[in-house]
Design an enzyme around this catalytic site. Sequence first.
Site: not given
Ligand code: 13P
Length: 251
Positions: A10-11, A174, A235-236, A96, A98, A214
Amino acid sequence: MRKNIVAGNWKMNTTVAEGVQLAKEVNEALANEAVNCDVIVCAPATHLASIAAVINQDKLGLGAENCADHASGAYTGEVSAAMVASTGATYVILGHSERRQYYGENSAILRDKLALALANNLTPIFCIGEVLEERENGTYNEVVKTQIEEALFNLSAEDFSKIILAYEPVWAIGTGKTATADQAEDMHAHIRATIAAKYGKEVAENTSILYGGSCKPSNAAELFAKPDVDGGLIGGASLKCADFMGIVKAF
Ligand code: 13P
């Protein structure tokens, strides 16, 4: 044999109330239909205890998105692996991109985090992946191999076997730009060969390697059909129950 897994990351999204609601929706969806993979949500640390109280973890696993590289003490603002475990969560995302990019996490820090996660019986979901420049200059296989060697190859085969890997090409996170299923398969096969060379074929064959970047309902089935792609780290698309379940049902 290795498990197929779809995990949400979920970030830094949702309030506690929103996160509890989302987890409840996913939990309910899983209670109502049989699926062919393990399903996990990884949520902000503030949410974990509240989510643990309302989901059935036999159906829906729960994880944190990070944990500290120290066991306890004067580290203001950090959340330890023991604290994560005390919420009822049993997984933790580590490494991760990020965290590597914005918070300076390198392999030495990640080794410490991995050791603490394992000592607290958390299952690490360990992320690796190259940046766009490394994809374009052709060094991506070497970059990912080095990430694995530096952070993981100090582990015993027994501890390594507890880890889930997630290949997340940074250029696909993302951005809406997914790696093609062939690009993902090539890298996943390379990762599995790297593991086999160190720990042997059996350990490699039993390691779940997820794809992230993605991933969405419209491309998940093609990615998951590849023999070395054992699921996704989402993620998203994990922030909406219908989208997330659409990916889960790609298996
Ligand atoms: P997205 O699915 O938003 O591209 O993010 C992938 C992600 O970083 C999952 O850890």
